[in-house]
Write a protein that holds these residues in place. Structure first.
Motif, PDB file in Angstrom:
ATOM      1  N   ALA A 106      52.430  55.714  64.902  1.00 45.06           N
ATOM      2  CA  ALA A 106      53.257  56.754  64.476  1.00 45.06           C
ATOM      3  C   ALA A 106      53.796  56.676  62.926  1.00 45.06           C
ATOM      4  O   ALA A 106      53.703  57.914  62.133  1.00 45.06           O
ATOM      5  N   GLY A 107      53.810  55.735  62.513  1.00 43.40           N
ATOM      6  CA  GLY A 107      54.066  55.601  61.027  1.00 43.40           C
ATOM      7  C   GLY A 107      53.052  55.395  60.193  1.00 43.40           C
ATOM      8  O   GLY A 107      53.191  54.986  58.972  1.00 43.40           O
ATOM      9  N   LEU A 108      51.782  55.393  60.703  1.00 40.29           N
ATOM     10  CA  LEU A 108      50.453  55.277  59.882  1.00 40.29           C
ATOM     11  C   LEU A 108      50.344  56.457  58.865  1.00 40.29           C
ATOM     12  O   LEU A 108      49.586  56.378  57.957  1.00 40.29           O
ATOM     13  N   ARG A 124      46.500  44.216  60.840  1.00 42.23           N
ATOM     14  CA  ARG A 124      45.605  44.650  59.777  1.00 42.23           C
ATOM     15  C   ARG A 124      44.759  45.735  60.462  1.00 42.23           C
ATOM     16  O   ARG A 124      44.067  46.790  59.524  1.00 42.23           O
ATOM     17  N   LEU A 125      44.554  45.997  61.545  1.00 46.34           N
ATOM     18  CA  LEU A 125      43.998  47.208  62.164  1.00 46.34           C
ATOM     19  C   LEU A 125      44.569  48.600  62.017  1.00 46.34           C
ATOM     20  O   LEU A 125      44.124  49.446  61.529  1.00 46.34           O
ATOM     21  N   ALA A 126      45.948  48.383  62.122  1.00 43.52           N
ATOM     22  CA  ALA A 126      46.947  49.396  61.823  1.00 43.52           C
ATOM     23  C   ALA A 126      46.629  49.892  60.192  1.00 43.52           C
ATOM     24  O   ALA A 126      46.821  51.154  59.755  1.00 43.52           O
ATOM     25  N   ALA A 127      46.776  48.977  59.385  1.00 43.61           N
ATOM     26  CA  ALA A 127      46.466  49.173  57.953  1.00 43.61           C
ATOM     27  C   ALA A 127      45.197  49.962  57.857  1.00 43.61           C
ATOM     28  O   ALA A 127      45.130  50.972  56.836  1.00 43.61           O
ATOM     29  N   LEU A 128      43.968  49.485  58.452  1.00 42.52           N
ATOM     30  CA  LEU A 128      42.863  50.265  58.259  1.00 42.52           C
ATOM     31  C   LEU A 128      42.918  51.573  58.821  1.00 42.52           C
ATOM     32  O   LEU A 128      42.445  52.481  58.043  1.00 42.52           O
ATOM     33  N   ILE A 129      43.468  51.800  59.980  1.00 44.03           N
ATOM     34  CA  ILE A 129      43.551  53.255  60.476  1.00 44.03           C
ATOM     35  C   ILE A 129      44.304  53.976  59.482  1.00 44.03           C
ATOM     36  O   ILE A 129      44.040  55.119  59.005  1.00 44.03           O
ATOM     37  N   LEU A 174      44.634  53.464  55.956  1.00 42.95           N
ATOM     38  CA  LEU A 174      43.832  53.743  55.020  1.00 42.95           C
ATOM     39  C   LEU A 174      42.566  54.891  55.152  1.00 42.95           C
ATOM     40  O   LEU A 174      42.463  55.762  54.384  1.00 42.95           O
ATOM     41  N   ARG A 175      42.019  54.636  56.323  1.00 44.99           N
ATOM     42  CA  ARG A 175      41.028  55.839  56.682  1.00 44.99           C
ATOM     43  C   ARG A 175      41.645  57.156  56.746  1.00 44.99           C
ATOM     44  O   ARG A 175      40.959  57.948  56.426  1.00 44.99           O
ATOM     45  N   MET A 193      42.019  62.519  54.601  1.00 45.84           N
ATOM     46  CA  MET A 193      42.992  63.750  54.379  1.00 45.84           C
ATOM     47  C   MET A 193      42.819  64.009  52.777  1.00 45.84           C
ATOM     48  O   MET A 193      42.631  65.356  52.242  1.00 45.84           O
ATOM     49  N   TRP A 194      42.668  62.960  51.863  1.00 44.77           N
ATOM     50  CA  TRP A 194      42.429  63.328  50.436  1.00 44.77           C
ATOM     51  C   TRP A 194      41.042  63.853  50.027  1.00 44.77           C
ATOM     52  O   TRP A 194      40.860  64.596  49.284  1.00 44.77           O
ATOM     53  N   LYS A 195      39.699  62.956  50.575  1.00 47.55           N
ATOM     54  CA  LYS A 195      38.605  63.481  50.436  1.00 47.55           C
ATOM     55  C   LYS A 195      38.336  64.912  50.960  1.00 47.55           C
ATOM     56  O   LYS A 195      37.563  65.694  50.373  1.00 47.55           O
TER      57      LYS A 195
END
Length: 77
Positions: free
Chosen positions: A10-12, A45-50, A52-53, A58-60
């Motif tokens: 939820a917080g990602l 680490r997986l949550a951080a990757l998700i 960032l992706r 959203m940005w691109k």
């Protein structure tokens, strides 16, 4: 995954809270990226990757991440 409880995603995304973390190091004595990330569990680490992706998409492209559709083209021999 060895965790008995489901991973909270939820917080990602952009509307979730961002934890503020700061560390001071002397110039040239900074820990390596591998050393920094090895302190986190595999789930973190997986949550951080998700996260960032999702932020990159959203940005691109201005879209939220969804399931990808894959089209396989095969030739008949």
């Amino acid at each position: 995954m060895t965790s008995s409880e489901p991973l909270d995603l939820a917080g990602l995304f952009a509307d979730g809270p961002i934890e503020r973390v700061a560390a001071k190091y002397r110039f040239g004595e900074e820990p390596s990226e591998v050393e920094l990330w090895s302190r986190f569990s595999a789930e973190q680490r997986l949550a951080a990757l998700i996260a960032l992706r999702a932020r990159h998409l959203m940005w691109k492209y201005g879209i939220e991440p969804r399931l990808e559709r894959v089209l396989a083209i095969t030739r008949q021999a």
